[in-house]
Design an enzyme around this catalytic site. Structure first.
Site, PDB file in Angstrom:
ATOM      1  N   ARG A 111      -8.995  10.828  13.573  1.00 15.28           N
ATOM      2  CA  ARG A 111      -8.383   9.608  13.881  1.00 15.28           C
ATOM      3  C   ARG A 111      -6.756   9.707  14.389  1.00 15.28           C
ATOM      4  NH1 ARG A 111      -7.667   6.395   8.196  1.00 15.28           N
ATOM      5  NH2 ARG A 111      -9.460   5.692   8.668  1.00 15.28           N
ATOM      6  N   LYS A 115       2.035  -3.762   7.250  1.00 11.83           N
ATOM      7  CA  LYS A 115       2.171  -3.608   5.756  1.00 11.83           C
ATOM      8  C   LYS A 115       3.557  -3.466   5.360  1.00 11.83           C
ATOM      9  CE  LYS A 115      -0.497  -4.505   3.402  1.00 11.83           C
ATOM     10  NZ  LYS A 115      -0.969  -5.644   2.676  1.00 11.83           N
ATOM     11  N   TYR A 123      -1.466  -0.609  11.137  1.00 14.99           N
ATOM     12  CA  TYR A 123      -1.870  -1.052   9.846  1.00 14.99           C
ATOM     13  C   TYR A 123      -0.680  -1.039   8.944  1.00 14.99           C
ATOM     14  CZ  TYR A 123      -3.603  -1.305   4.991  1.00 14.99           C
ATOM     15  OH  TYR A 123      -3.634  -1.632   3.810  1.00 14.99           O
ATOM     16  N   ALA A 125       2.525  -0.144   9.591  1.00 14.98           N
ATOM     17  CA  ALA A 125       3.630  -0.949  10.044  1.00 14.98           C
ATOM     18  C   ALA A 125       3.703  -2.173   9.507  1.00 14.98           C
ATOM     19  CB  ALA A 125       3.556  -0.335  11.515  1.00 14.98           C
ATOM     20  N   THR A 158       0.661  -1.366   0.086  1.00 19.12           N
ATOM     21  CA  THR A 158      -0.081   0.045   0.006  1.00 19.12           C
ATOM     22  C   THR A 158       0.785   1.141  -0.088  1.00 19.12           C
ATOM     23  OG1 THR A 158      -1.546   1.344   1.400  1.00 19.12           O
ATOM     24  CG2 THR A 158      -0.163  -0.283   2.527  1.00 19.12           C
ATOM     25  N   ASP A 159       0.407   2.280  -0.586  1.00 22.97           N
ATOM     26  CA  ASP A 159       0.932   3.849  -0.444  1.00 22.97           C
ATOM     27  C   ASP A 159       1.108   4.293   1.126  1.00 22.97           C
ATOM     28  OD1 ASP A 159      -1.687   4.316   0.044  1.00 22.97           O
ATOM     29  OD2 ASP A 159      -1.788   5.739  -1.315  1.00 22.97           O
ATOM     30  N   GLU A 160       0.329   3.494   2.067  1.00 17.15           N
ATOM     31  CA  GLU A 160       0.570   3.950   3.402  1.00 17.15           C
ATOM     32  C   GLU A 160       1.884   3.675   3.900  1.00 17.15           C
ATOM     33  OE1 GLU A 160      -2.723   3.753   6.161  1.00 17.15           O
ATOM     34  OE2 GLU A 160      -4.270   3.810   4.491  1.00 17.15           O
TER      35      GLU A 160
HETATM   36  P1  NAD Z   1     -10.327  -6.483   2.580  1.00 18.97           P
HETATM   37  O1  NAD Z   1     -10.264  -6.181   4.142  1.00 18.97           O
HETATM   38  O2  NAD Z   1     -11.539  -6.340   1.826  1.00 18.97           O
HETATM   39  O3  NAD Z   1     -10.173  -8.231   2.323  1.00 18.97           O
HETATM   40  C1  NAD Z   1      -8.974  -9.018   2.723  1.00 18.97           C
HETATM   41  C2  NAD Z   1      -9.474 -10.295   2.753  1.00 18.97           C
HETATM   42  O4  NAD Z   1      -8.303 -11.020   3.480  1.00 18.97           O
HETATM   43  C3  NAD Z   1     -10.691 -10.699   3.520  1.00 18.97           C
HETATM   44  O5  NAD Z   1     -11.284 -11.670   2.575  1.00 18.97           O
HETATM   45  C4  NAD Z   1     -10.152 -11.566   4.558  1.00 18.97           C
HETATM   46  O6  NAD Z   1     -11.135 -12.597   5.118  1.00 18.97           O
HETATM   47  C5  NAD Z   1      -8.809 -12.260   4.176  1.00 18.97           C
HETATM   48  N1  NAD Z   1      -8.003 -12.466   5.517  1.00 18.97           N
HETATM   49  C6  NAD Z   1      -7.807 -11.686   6.320  1.00 18.97           C
HETATM   50  N2  NAD Z   1      -6.781 -12.057   7.309  1.00 18.97           N
HETATM   51  C7  NAD Z   1      -6.671 -13.437   6.580  1.00 18.97           C
HETATM   52  C8  NAD Z   1      -5.716 -14.351   6.983  1.00 18.97           C
HETATM   53  N3  NAD Z   1      -4.858 -14.526   7.897  1.00 18.97           N
HETATM   54  N4  NAD Z   1      -5.787 -15.590   6.181  1.00 18.97           N
HETATM   55  C9  NAD Z   1      -6.523 -15.578   5.042  1.00 18.97           C
HETATM   56  N5  NAD Z   1      -7.161 -14.626   4.465  1.00 18.97           N
HETATM   57  C10 NAD Z   1      -7.360 -13.462   5.552  1.00 18.97           C
HETATM   58  O7  NAD Z   1      -9.192  -5.753   2.107  1.00 18.97           O
HETATM   59  P2  NAD Z   1      -8.880  -5.015   0.680  1.00 18.97           P
HETATM   60  O8  NAD Z   1      -9.045  -3.545   0.828  1.00 18.97           O
HETATM   61  O9  NAD Z   1      -9.388  -6.068  -0.286  1.00 18.97           O
HETATM   62  O10 NAD Z   1      -7.329  -5.149   0.599  1.00 18.97           O
HETATM   63  C11 NAD Z   1      -6.529  -6.178   0.043  1.00 18.97           C
HETATM   64  C12 NAD Z   1      -5.170  -5.930   0.102  1.00 18.97           C
HETATM   65  O11 NAD Z   1      -4.878  -4.679  -0.608  1.00 18.97           O
HETATM   66  C13 NAD Z   1      -4.663  -5.781   1.403  1.00 18.97           C
HETATM   67  O12 NAD Z   1      -3.251  -6.467   1.626  1.00 18.97           O
HETATM   68  C14 NAD Z   1      -4.503  -4.382   1.579  1.00 18.97           C
HETATM   69  O13 NAD Z   1      -3.416  -3.940   2.654  1.00 18.97           O
HETATM   70  C15 NAD Z   1      -4.150  -3.841   0.117  1.00 18.97           C
HETATM   71  N6  NAD Z   1      -4.533  -2.610  -0.059  1.00 18.97           N
HETATM   72  C16 NAD Z   1      -5.733  -2.046  -0.006  1.00 18.97           C
HETATM   73  C17 NAD Z   1      -6.189  -0.834  -0.348  1.00 18.97           C
HETATM   74  C18 NAD Z   1      -7.527  -0.239  -0.334  1.00 18.97           C
HETATM   75  O14 NAD Z   1      -7.659   1.093  -0.382  1.00 18.97           O
HETATM   76  N7  NAD Z   1      -8.354  -1.203   0.236  1.00 18.97           N
HETATM   77  C19 NAD Z   1      -5.122  -0.119  -0.848  1.00 18.97           C
HETATM   78  C20 NAD Z   1      -3.930  -0.576  -1.045  1.00 18.97           C
HETATM   79  C21 NAD Z   1      -3.639  -1.630  -0.602  1.00 18.97           C
HETATM   80  O1  DAU Z   2      -4.042   4.194   0.786  1.00 23.01           O
HETATM   81  C1  DAU Z   2      -4.129   2.731   0.944  1.00 23.01           C
HETATM   82  C2  DAU Z   2      -5.239   2.631   1.968  1.00 23.01           C
HETATM   83  O2  DAU Z   2      -6.397   3.138   1.594  1.00 23.01           O
HETATM   84  C3  DAU Z   2      -5.248   1.020   2.161  1.00 23.01           C
HETATM   85  O3  DAU Z   2      -3.753   0.554   2.410  1.00 23.01           O
HETATM   86  C4  DAU Z   2      -6.043   0.598   3.216  1.00 23.01           C
HETATM   87  O4  DAU Z   2      -6.218  -0.599   3.484  1.00 23.01           O
HETATM   88  C5  DAU Z   2      -7.438   1.527   2.917  1.00 23.01           C
HETATM   89  O5  DAU Z   2      -8.180   1.053   4.157  1.00 23.01           O
HETATM   90  C6  DAU Z   2      -7.262   3.039   2.931  1.00 23.01           C
HETATM   91  O6  DAU Z   2      -6.732   3.548   4.194  1.00 23.01           O
HETATM   92  P1  DAU Z   2      -7.389   5.123   4.447  1.00 23.01           P
HETATM   93  O7  DAU Z   2      -7.086   5.229   6.055  1.00 23.01           O
HETATM   94  O8  DAU Z   2      -6.900   6.073   3.761  1.00 23.01           O
HETATM   95  O9  DAU Z   2      -8.850   4.721   4.089  1.00 23.01           O
HETATM   96  P2  DAU Z   2     -10.296   5.227   4.776  1.00 23.01           P
HETATM   97  O10 DAU Z   2     -11.557   4.834   3.743  1.00 23.01           O
HETATM   98  O11 DAU Z   2     -10.545   4.452   6.330  1.00 23.01           O
HETATM   99  O12 DAU Z   2     -10.284   6.533   4.908  1.00 23.01           O
HETATM  100  C7  DAU Z   2      -9.995   7.477   3.776  1.00 23.01           C
HETATM  101  C8  DAU Z   2     -10.009   8.979   4.304  1.00 23.01           C
HETATM  102  O13 DAU Z   2     -11.201   9.345   4.819  1.00 23.01           O
HETATM  103  C9  DAU Z   2      -9.115   9.036   5.469  1.00 23.01           C
HETATM  104  O14 DAU Z   2      -8.439  10.351   5.449  1.00 23.01           O
HETATM  105  C10 DAU Z   2      -9.822   9.122   6.890  1.00 23.01           C
HETATM  106  C11 DAU Z   2     -11.240   9.592   6.397  1.00 23.01           C
HETATM  107  N1  DAU Z   2     -12.453   9.005   7.034  1.00 23.01           N
HETATM  108  C12 DAU Z   2     -12.460   7.953   7.018  1.00 23.01           C
HETATM  109  C13 DAU Z   2     -13.501   7.350   7.627  1.00 23.01           C
HETATM  110  C14 DAU Z   2     -14.020   5.809   7.775  1.00 23.01           C
HETATM  111  C15 DAU Z   2     -13.233   9.943   7.614  1.00 23.01           C
HETATM  112  O15 DAU Z   2     -13.219  11.235   7.559  1.00 23.01           O
HETATM  113  N2  DAU Z   2     -14.314   9.457   8.122  1.00 23.01           N
HETATM  114  C16 DAU Z   2     -14.579   8.017   8.256  1.00 23.01           C
HETATM  115  O16 DAU Z   2     -15.669   7.380   8.988  1.00 23.01           O
END
Ligand code: NAD
Ligand code: DAU
Length: 369
Positions: free
Chosen positions: A297, A178, A174, A176, A150-152
């Site tokens: 947050r 990743k 989270y 850390a 992730t970009d985080e």
């Molecule tokens: P998500 O939470 O929707 O899905 C995660 C999946 O992993 C779920 O199906 C869960 O059941 C499964 N899982 C969790 N722990 C497990 C374990 N121990 N063994 C097997 N399966 C397990 O997440 P997402 O948003 O689809 O993210 C997928 C990946 O992409 C993650 O690695 C996340 O860090 C990365 N990512 C997400 C975003 C985002 O914005 N959502 C952005 C950048 C990177």
């Molecule tokens: O940047 C990639 C990441 O994006 C992924 O690695 C993570 O898995 C994914 O959850 C996401 O992280 P963020 O923390 O950026 O996403 P989130 O949707 O939780 O929040 C997006 C922004 O919105 C952030 O600045 C926090 C804000 N927010 C979020 C929630 C849930 C609010 O203001 N209110 C809220 O209730």
């Protein structure tokens, strides 16, 4: 010529192990690849935490030809007894599995470490055993391991755009976890010669996203005329990547990435949260008065932004515009109420009360714009 053409994971009939393939991005990856009907076979290993659901793979099950190329195993990537044989049977492992929500990592960090560090380690150890079998002639060819990061991991980027070579500075449990996962994966490349590639995608949105995240939370709250809890001043900036693009980037790196390399996968669509919220309200036809300013947050990263030159040079760039992607996402949530009502059940009320109860009780109206 691609860096990996001719590899078993790019050949017709390739066998992919997709961990976390019942989650948001992983299931998109599975649906997208199987829908092409090019013979690729996928095993999904997923623990089915609150965030995962077999319903996310329904479109595959509904098509007999695609369903025949999908195997689903419920299990934990941190469980070596499950992982070993599945890795042995795969040409490539694509690891999406993670606890993915920053707010939950602040409330309860441990599961993030178990899956994000130990789980990745267990997968890599299984790959190491397979690479030893290649060395001793017991396996015909090496495997590829794709770590979806992730970009985080760059931490909060006040100005400019992160390059893959920049130092990592994660600031939440989270991110850390990743960062630890991808560092571990790269260490297996350097030390044991495992073919590892890493992707760093930006904030992703689209169908099947769990309603805990900003866009699906605000869309599903707006559809119910519930308050939208905006953290702090709402001027934090994120780069919004449609899930089809994110899954496409991961597949592109799987097929064409160079072993031992890391690839940013940005959308190039940087917006402050307030602007995202304004567009959600427009798309759902709801008033700004639903928005409530709530306590921020802790350690909230102000901005993420990545340079995408490296993955562009490899032949990939994002293609979904935000207004189009958001309109289709809102449409999907309108049409799939049963799906999001199920996601907002189980531990949802307890989580919502813990995360937002006090915040909303002390919230104030938010000035528009
Ligand atoms: P998500 O939470 O929707 O899905 C995660 C999946 O992993 C779920 O199906 C869960 O059941 C499964 N899982 C969790 N722990 C497990 C374990 N121990 N063994 C097997 N399966 C397990 O997440 P997402 O948003 O689809 O993210 C997928 C990946 O992409 C993650 O690695 C996340 O860090 C990365 N990512 C997400 C975003 C985002 O914005 N959502 C952005 C950048 C990177
Ligand atoms: O940047 C990639 C990441 O994006 C992924 O690695 C993570 O898995 C994914 O959850 C996401 O992280 P963020 O923390 O950026 O996403 P989130 O949707 O939780 O929040 C997006 C922004 O919105 C952030 O600045 C926090 C804000 N927010 C979020 C929630 C849930 C609010 O203001 N209110 C809220 O209730």
């Amino acid at each position: 010529m691609s860096a990996t053409s001719g590899s078993p994971w790019t050949a017709p009939g390739a066998r992919l192990l997709v961990t976390g393939g019942a989650g948001f991005i992983g299931s998109q990856f599975v649906r997208q690849i199987l829908a092409r009907s090019d013979g690729t076979r996928i095993t999904v290993l997923d623990k089915l935490t609150y965030a995962g659901s077999e319903a996310n793979l329904e479109p595959v099950r509904a098509d007999a030809e695609q369903a025949g190329r999908l195997r689903f195993i419920k299990g934990d990537i941190a469980d070596a007894s499950v992982v070993e044989q599945l890795v042995a049977d795969a040409d490539a492992v694509v690891n999406f599995a993670a606890e993915s929500h920053v707010d939950r990592s602040i409330l309860d960090p441990e599961a993030f470490l178990v899956t994000g560090v130990i789980g990745v380690h267990v997968l890599l150890e299984a790959c190491r055993r397979e690479s030893e079998r290649v060395s001793s002639g017991l396996r015909p060819s090496a495997q590829r391991f794709v770590q979806v990061s992730t970009d985080e991991v760059y931490g909060s980027v006040e100005t400019g755009q992160s390059l893959e070579t920049d130092a990592l500075a994660p600031r939440s449990p989270y991110s850390a976890a990743k960062a630890a996962g991808e560092l571990l994966a790269m260490s297996y490349h350097v030390t044991y010669g495992i073919d590892v590639v890493v992707t760093r995608g930006s904030n992703t949105y689209g169908p099947y996203q769990h309603p805990e995240k900003l866009i699906p939370l605000f869309v599903t709250n707006a559809l119910q005329d519930l308050p939208l809890p905006l953290y702090g001043d709402g001027l934090q900036r994120r780069d919004w990547l449609h899930v089809a693009d994110h899954a496409g980037a991961v597949e592109h790196v799987l097929r064409h990435g160079v072993a031992g390399e890391i690839y940013n996968a940005p959308a190039g669509i940087e917006l402050p949260n307030r602007e995202v919220v304004r567009r959600i309200l427009e798309a759902t036809d709801r008033p700004w008065s639903l928005v409530r300013t709530v306590e921020d947050r802790p350690g909230h990263d102000r901005r993420y932004a990545m340079d995408g030159s490296k993955i562009e040079a490899l032949g990939w760039r994002a293609s979904v515009g935000f207004d189009d992607g958001l309109a289709r996402t809102v449409e999907w949530f309108r049409a799939n109420e049963a799906w999001w009502r199920t996601a907002r059940s189980g531990d949802w009320d307890a989580y919502y009360a813990r995360q937002y109860g006090a915040r909303l009780a002390e919230s104030r109206a938010t000035e528009a714009g």
